[in-house]
Design an enzyme around this catalytic site. Structure first.
Site, mmCIF file in Angstrom:
data_model
loop_
_atom_site.group_PDB
_atom_site.id
_atom_site.type_symbol
_atom_site.label_atom_id
_atom_site.label_comp_id
_atom_site.label_asym_id
_atom_site.label_seq_id
_atom_site.Cartn_x
_atom_site.Cartn_y
_atom_site.Cartn_z
ATOM 1 N N GLY A 71 -13.432 -94.773 13.029
ATOM 2 C CA GLY A 71 -13.132 -93.715 12.083
ATOM 3 C C GLY A 71 -11.742 -93.136 12.233
ATOM 4 C CB THR A 72 -9.680 -92.236 15.178
ATOM 5 O OG1 THR A 72 -10.534 -91.187 15.659
ATOM 6 C CG2 THR A 72 -8.236 -91.843 15.448
ATOM 7 C CG ASN A 150 -17.439 -82.973 13.134
ATOM 8 O OD1 ASN A 150 -16.750 -82.510 12.242
ATOM 9 N ND2 ASN A 150 -17.080 -82.913 14.402
ATOM 10 C CD GLN A 178 -21.630 -86.548 12.110
ATOM 11 O OE1 GLN A 178 -22.659 -87.126 12.442
ATOM 12 N NE2 GLN A 178 -20.532 -86.564 12.862
ATOM 13 C CB SER A 198 -17.374 -94.168 12.085
ATOM 14 O OG SER A 198 -17.356 -94.635 13.418
ATOM 15 C CB ALA A 199 -20.047 -99.123 12.934
ATOM 16 C CG HIS A 200 -19.875 -94.504 16.807
ATOM 17 N ND1 HIS A 200 -20.178 -93.375 17.526
ATOM 18 C CD2 HIS A 200 -18.665 -94.294 16.265
ATOM 19 C CE1 HIS A 200 -19.176 -92.511 17.423
ATOM 20 N NE2 HIS A 200 -18.247 -93.046 16.655
ATOM 21 C CB CYS A 323 -11.021 -81.863 24.801
ATOM 22 S SG CYS A 323 -11.236 -81.613 26.573
#
Length: 384
Positions: A71-72, A150, A178, A198-200, A323
């Site tokens: 995703g990033t 999220n 999300q 994003s897959a995860h 973080c």
């Protein structure tokens, strides 16, 4: 060891059986998807099947899906000057909501001086009036607003935002990472020009994501240059196994979506009813939210203490924001919503998934009653 309960699905999800099987099968393939021999064609077939599955999940064309490392990277690829809608002018500035993921708040490839932030209200929803004001004058803007937050789970008014953005000659990017697998949506109905996934977050493998484009969008500059993979939009040998797992996970998530969402909604209502045994504040509970997400605090609560306490009781939860080093930080989302740093430092997120059971909620509430009892006792002692 006693049973552990996983309630941190918004951070990452367990791997679905369908994705595990797809990963294993893809790992056994020897071919490079760019090769023209039979082994290469077999690898290419897996990638294109996954591309179709991801496109179908968001109502897009397979040719407009660009696979990335997550995703990033997908957000960084999307956030670039020069994007241009058909018949429009290239965007020259970026406008993002103040509740976005860090990968969007960083501004992508825009110079810092050309990035502005949209305010959010106390309920965690972006201020569309402020968006309209920010788009007055200046060059066309790329606007980035997530579909669902999220941390709070608050669903954003994307359709209304799209109308404002397009009226001002801009382009709308929607981080739907999300939301995928938790609520139905289609790019065209949303009015989104770019969507990131994003897959995860849907039971797929970590390290795989996608940027999905609308028809007629031009000017996308690749982050990675070299080979001509992904239609010259993302160079590098494709992660065939990860992509295959992504496609399998998306297919399973979409097939189960209505039933899973309804069941999670019931579980969340039961969970929040139990949390309110204490003076708990549940954020964004006055607006439409994802069915699986609860962000709460109790005045005086420190999230780090609560997360550790839950963990020792066998419950995996998270703070509102953490973080990369694992240290609990004040939630930038809650601060953007107008809550002070003490409140933002104490937020705890509980998020469920397709395999969460009634018994998991019971164990979580049992742990919370014990934790909250100690917290309130300490508070009374300190104020006596």
């Amino acid at each position: 060891m006693s049973k552990r309960v996983y309630l941190d699905w918004n951070a990452t999800t367990p791997l679905r059986d369908e994705a595990r099987r797809a990963l294993a099968a893809a790992q056994d393939l020897a071919g490079n998807a760019s090769s023209v021999h039979a082994e290469g064609r077999e690898a290419r077939k897996l990638i294109e099947g996954a591309r179709s599955a991801v496109a179908a999940a968001v109502g897009a064309q397979p040719r407009n899906v660009v696979f990335t490392s997550g995703g990033t990277e997908a957000n960084a690829l999307a956030l670039a000057p020069g994007l241009q809608a058909e018949g429009g002018s290239p965007v020259g500035r970026l406008v993002v909501s103040a509740i976005e993921h860090a990968s969007v708040l960083s501004g992508g490839r825009f110079p810092p001086g050309s990035v502005a932030r949209i305010r959010a209200g106390r309920a965690g929803v972006v201020d569309l009036g402020h968006l309209r004001d920010l788009l007055q004058g200046g060059p066309p803007a790329l606007v980035s607003i997530m579909l669902a937050n999220n941390e709070t789970g608050a669903i954003q008014p994307i359709e209304e935002a799209a109308g404002i953005v397009h009226e001002a000659g801009g382009i709308l990017h929607v981080d739907a990472i999300q939301a995928l697998g938790k609520m139905p949506f289609e790019m065209r109905a949303l009015g989104a020009d770019l969507v990131t996934l994003s897959a995860h977050k849907v039971g797929g493998p970590k390290g795989t994501g996608a940027l999905v484009l609308s028809d007629g969008l031009n000017g996308l500059e690749p982050l990675l240059r070299g080979g001509g993979q992904e239609s010259n939009r993302r160079a590098g040998t494709e992660n065939v196994a990860g992509i295959a797992g992504f496609g399998a996970a998306v297919g399973a998530a979409m097939a189960d979506l209505p039933a899973a969402a309804a069941r999670m909604q019931v579980l969340r209502e039961r969970l929040e009813s139990g949390l309110r045994w204490t003076p708990a504040i549940i954020f964004s509970d006055s607006v439409r939210r994802l069915p699986n997400t609860t962000l709460f605090t109790v005045p005086g609560l420190r999230a780090e203490t609560a997360v550790i306490g839950f963990d020792l009781a066998g419950i995996a939860v998270s703070s509102g924001s953490a973080c990369s080093s694992g240290k609990v930080q004040p939630s930038h989302v809650l601060e953007a919503m107008g809550f002070d740093s003490n409140m933002a430092q104490g937020a705890v997120r509980l998020s469920m998934g397709w395999s969460t059971q009634d018994a998991d909620v019971d164990l979580c509430l049992e742990a919370w009653r014990s934790l909250a009892g100690r917290l309130l006792k300490d508070q009374r002692r300190n104020t006596a």
